[in-house]
Design an enzyme around this catalytic site. Structure first.
Site: not given
Ligand code: AKB
Length: 318
Positions: A14, A37, A140
């Site tokens: 994105q 990739i 994450y």
């Molecule tokens: C997500 O929603 O994981 C990302 C971010 C806020 O890092 N858009």
């Protein structure tokens, strides 16, 4: 002065895809090496690159005499929960490979995107300060907190000039978001244009920090171009754009499309969103390198509608 040669990892994503076109305008397409990739037919210079492969990373950096890297390749918050160990591997090993390839090949500058996902329930969630407890709830977010400290470590130990921003949810008309918790605020626009009702996966009153793509790209260029002595934070800078709830976004959309309807059916992403701040304090970015957002909610929604109909969002799969 030698010409910059810039490598973008995750150039199909994105933000990566928009960075690719904006960096190409700035420095010329020949000087930007897009990598991902997946093939990217729009790129003049492209490398198929798995960021977890250190040999491949070193080879690309050497082959193109890379001087700057924008390391966008990552798995985001929602997608990351489906395969936590692979998310950790891709997000952290990918970063280590960028850092090592940079250290060994005289790369001058690196951009590492962090995220509001570094915050968690122990952080101040009404307005998250720059210096905050970070206790992420997603793999994450964990990978971004760890990544921030590794960037600082490589700066302190090896003098690498790594600069980083904690992106809020990024909203743009150029590309579809994929795998994030803030994605509803991009996806919803395609439903408006397709004249379909949208089912939002967050509650209507869940406020989150967001930023319009133009502002996000400008912030990225501003931090990368700031004099080195102005960069006082070597983990990652908070930057703020807008903040809104799904209901506020729908109301603004209805100014343009009064018949548009949205229902709310929260899923697992609701818990992730509740662990993130509603707003973030970006005073340090303002003071150190002059950051100032330029889009509020009405201006962002108008710009989405002015630009979206020309180009249907091509969904991006991770
Ligand atoms: C997500 O929603 O994981 C990302 C971010 C806020 O890092 N858009």
């Amino acid at each position: 002065m030698t010409q910059n040669k810039i490598l973008i990892t995750g150039a199909h994503g994105q933000v990566g895809s928009v960075l690719y076109s904006e960096l190409s305008k700035k420095y010329g397409k020949d000087n930007i090496v897009a990598s991902d990739i997946k093939e990217m037919p729009s790129a003049d210079v492209f490398e198929l690159l798995d960021v977890t492969d250190i040999e491949a990373m070193n080879a690309v950096v050497k082959k193109h005499s890379i001087t700057e890297i924008y390391h966008l390749a990552a798995i985001l918050s929602a997608k990351g929960e489906q395969d936590p160990l692979w998310t950790w591997e891709l997000n952290l090993q990918g970063l280590f490979n960028v850092l090592e390839a940079s250290r060994n090949n005289q790369v001058e500058k690196i951009f590492f995107p962090s995220s509001i996902a570094v915050f968690g329930h122990k952080s101040k969630l009404i307005v998250a300060p720059q210096a905050s407890i970070t206790d992420p709830t997603t793999v994450y977010g964990m990978s971004k907190v760890a990544g921030e400290y590794w960037c600082q470590y490589y700066h302190n130990k090896y003098g690498l000039d790594i600069r980083s921003i904690r992106y809020p949810g990024v909203i743009g008309y150029q590309s579809m978001a994929g795998g994030g918790t803030t994605d509803y605020a991009v996806e919803i626009f395609q439903y408006v244009l397709d004249k379909k009702e949208y089912s939002c996966f967050l509650e209507k009153d869940t406020r989150l920090p967001m930023i319009f793509m133009e502002d996000a790209i400008r912030a990225t260029f501003e931090i990368m171009e700031a004099p080195i002595e102005n960069i006082n934070i070597r983990t990652s800078y908070n930057i703020s754009g807008i903040n809104f709830t799904p209901e506020e976004l729908v109301q603004e959309i209805q100014v343009h499309h009064p018949d548009f309807k949205c229902t709310y059916l929260p899923d697992f992403r609701q818990q992730i969103a509740e662990s993130w701040p509603q707003k973030i304090d970006d005073t340090e970015a303002m003071v150190d390198w002059g950051w100032k957002p330029s889009y509020d909610l009405p201006k962002m929604v108008s710009s989405m509608f002015e630009n979206l109909p020309k180009k249907k969002l091509a969904p991006i799969q991770l």
